[in-house]
Design a protein around this motif. Structure first.
Motif, PDB file in Angstrom:
ATOM      1  N   UNK A  93       0.851  -1.179   0.000  1.00  0.00           N
ATOM      2  CA  UNK A  93       0.000   0.000   0.000  1.00  0.00           C
ATOM      3  C   UNK A  93       0.890   1.234   0.000  1.00  0.00           C
ATOM      4  N   UNK A  94       0.706   2.076  -1.012  1.00  0.00           N
ATOM      5  CA  UNK A  94       1.426   3.345  -1.108  1.00  0.00           C
ATOM      6  C   UNK A  94       0.519   4.402  -0.497  1.00  0.00           C
ATOM      7  N   UNK A  95       0.984   5.050   0.559  1.00  0.00           N
ATOM      8  CA  UNK A  95       0.183   6.054   1.270  1.00  0.00           C
ATOM      9  C   UNK A  95       0.691   7.452   0.926  1.00  0.00           C
ATOM     10  N   UNK A  96      -0.231   8.325   0.537  1.00  0.00           N
ATOM     11  CA  UNK A  96       0.096   9.705   0.197  1.00  0.00           C
ATOM     12  C   UNK A  96      -0.719  10.618   1.115  1.00  0.00           C
ATOM     13  N   UNK A  97      -0.036  11.580   1.748  1.00  0.00           N
ATOM     14  CA  UNK A  97      -0.764  12.513   2.608  1.00  0.00           C
ATOM     15  C   UNK A  97      -0.367  13.956   2.285  1.00  0.00           C
ATOM     16  N   UNK A  98      -1.376  14.815   2.330  1.00  0.00           N
ATOM     17  CA  UNK A  98      -1.195  16.256   2.116  1.00  0.00           C
ATOM     18  C   UNK A  98      -2.072  16.946   3.144  1.00  0.00           C
ATOM     19  N   UNK A  99      -1.452  17.544   4.151  1.00  0.00           N
ATOM     20  CA  UNK A  99      -2.233  18.123   5.241  1.00  0.00           C
ATOM     21  C   UNK A  99      -3.020  17.022   5.929  1.00  0.00           C
ATOM     22  N   UNK A 100      -4.310  17.198   6.077  1.00  0.00           N
ATOM     23  CA  UNK A 100      -5.160  16.190   6.704  1.00  0.00           C
ATOM     24  C   UNK A 100      -5.692  15.166   5.693  1.00  0.00           C
ATOM     25  N   UNK A 101      -5.388  15.347   4.411  1.00  0.00           N
ATOM     26  CA  UNK A 101      -5.865  14.420   3.385  1.00  0.00           C
ATOM     27  C   UNK A 101      -4.958  13.207   3.285  1.00  0.00           C
ATOM     28  N   UNK A 102      -5.559  12.051   2.975  1.00  0.00           N
ATOM     29  CA  UNK A 102      -4.825  10.792   2.906  1.00  0.00           C
ATOM     30  C   UNK A 102      -5.427   9.948   1.786  1.00  0.00           C
ATOM     31  N   UNK A 103      -4.580   9.477   0.856  1.00  0.00           N
ATOM     32  CA  UNK A 103      -5.042   8.611  -0.235  1.00  0.00           C
ATOM     33  C   UNK A 103      -4.054   7.463  -0.401  1.00  0.00           C
ATOM     34  N   UNK A 104      -4.529   6.375  -1.049  1.00  0.00           N
ATOM     35  CA  UNK A 104      -3.708   5.174  -1.195  1.00  0.00           C
ATOM     36  C   UNK A 104      -3.716   4.647  -2.622  1.00  0.00           C
ATOM     37  N   UNK A 105      -2.606   3.976  -2.957  1.00  0.00           N
ATOM     38  CA  UNK A 105      -2.496   3.207  -4.191  1.00  0.00           C
ATOM     39  C   UNK A 105      -2.123   1.793  -3.766  1.00  0.00           C
ATOM     40  N   UNK A 106      -2.905   0.806  -4.191  1.00  0.00           N
ATOM     41  CA  UNK A 106      -2.610  -0.598  -3.884  1.00  0.00           C
ATOM     42  C   UNK A 106      -1.829  -1.194  -5.050  1.00  0.00           C
ATOM     43  N   UNK A 107      -0.689  -1.819  -4.732  1.00  0.00           N
ATOM     44  CA  UNK A 107       0.109  -2.489  -5.756  1.00  0.00           C
ATOM     45  C   UNK A 107       0.105  -3.978  -5.452  1.00  0.00           C
ATOM     46  N   UNK A 108      -0.426  -4.769  -6.394  1.00  0.00           N
ATOM     47  CA  UNK A 108      -0.474  -6.220  -6.246  1.00  0.00           C
ATOM     48  C   UNK A 108       0.532  -6.832  -7.208  1.00  0.00           C
ATOM     49  N   UNK A 109       1.280  -7.812  -6.712  1.00  0.00           N
ATOM     50  CA  UNK A 109       2.284  -8.482  -7.534  1.00  0.00           C
ATOM     51  C   UNK A 109       1.976  -9.969  -7.586  1.00  0.00           C
ATOM     52  N   UNK A 110       2.064 -10.545  -8.785  1.00  0.00           N
ATOM     53  CA  UNK A 110       1.770 -11.961  -8.956  1.00  0.00           C
ATOM     54  C   UNK A 110       2.884 -12.825  -8.366  1.00  0.00           C
ATOM     55  N   UNK A 111       2.510 -14.060  -8.079  1.00  0.00           N
ATOM     56  CA  UNK A 111       3.436 -15.014  -7.471  1.00  0.00           C
ATOM     57  C   UNK A 111       4.360 -15.622  -8.514  1.00  0.00           C
ATOM     58  N   UNK A 112       5.462 -16.207  -8.025  1.00  0.00           N
ATOM     59  CA  UNK A 112       6.364 -16.964  -8.889  1.00  0.00           C
ATOM     60  C   UNK A 112       5.860 -18.406  -8.940  1.00  0.00           C
ATOM     61  N   UNK A 113       6.286 -19.125  -9.927  1.00  0.00           N
ATOM     62  CA  UNK A 113       5.865 -20.514 -10.086  1.00  0.00           C
ATOM     63  C   UNK A 113       6.894 -21.450  -9.480  1.00  0.00           C
TER      64      UNK A 113
END
Length: 156
Positions: A93-113
């Motif tokens: 989870x990438x968390x970004x904050x500006x003042x009291x604001x807070x937003x997220x970017x979820x990064x999902x990575x696939x598994x190895x075989x």
């Protein structure tokens, strides 16, 4: 008449030097809220747009972001995802904050075989001919045995 001008100028001076305009409310916009990375890792980009200073961080060490902070305007962020050498998908989870604001970017990575087949097509001259299929084990054999995976699949 000079007295009237003094009063007018004093009033203008006092009114213009009174209250300062309040700072604008912080604004924060992300160009993406989800990203998907392949098992081999990669660098992905998204944008942060804000009218004030902001900071950014990652919840996982295998996913780093740059730059770690910025000022008002639009900034391109690079999210560097390392190779996933596990047999499970994972999420940061990438968390970004500006003042009291807070937003997220979820990064999902696939598994190895667990196994990789080097050659995917075989030509035989006769029916029933034996072929040799080379498999590359991508994890430690002890890990597979300890996990309880003792079966071998035979493909005819």
């Amino acid at each position: 008449m000079a007295y009237v001008w003094t009063i007018i100028l004093s009033t203008l001076f006092l009114t213009s030097c009174g209250k300062e305009d309040p700072a604008p409310e912080p604004e924060l916009t992300l160009s993406k809220t989800e990203l998907t990375a392949g098992k081999d890792g990669e660098t992905m980009s998204f944008h942060v747009k804000s009218n004030t200073a902001w900071t950014i961080s990652s919840s996982e060490t295998w996913c780093t972001v740059s730059p770690a902070s910025g000022t008002a305007g639009t900034t391109e962020i690079d999210a560097v995802v390392a190779k996933n050498e596990t047999t499970s998908s994972r999420t940061a989870v990438i968390a970004v904050s500006a003042g009291a604001l807070f937003k997220e970017v979820a990064i999902t990575q696939s598994e190895s075989f667990l196994l990789e087949v080097n050659q995917t097509e075989y030509v035989t001259e006769t029916a029933g001919q034996e072929i040799l299929v080379e498999l590359v084990l991508l994890v430690d054999v002890a890990d597979v045995l300890l996990a309880g995976h003792h079966h071998v699949a035979v493909v005819a």
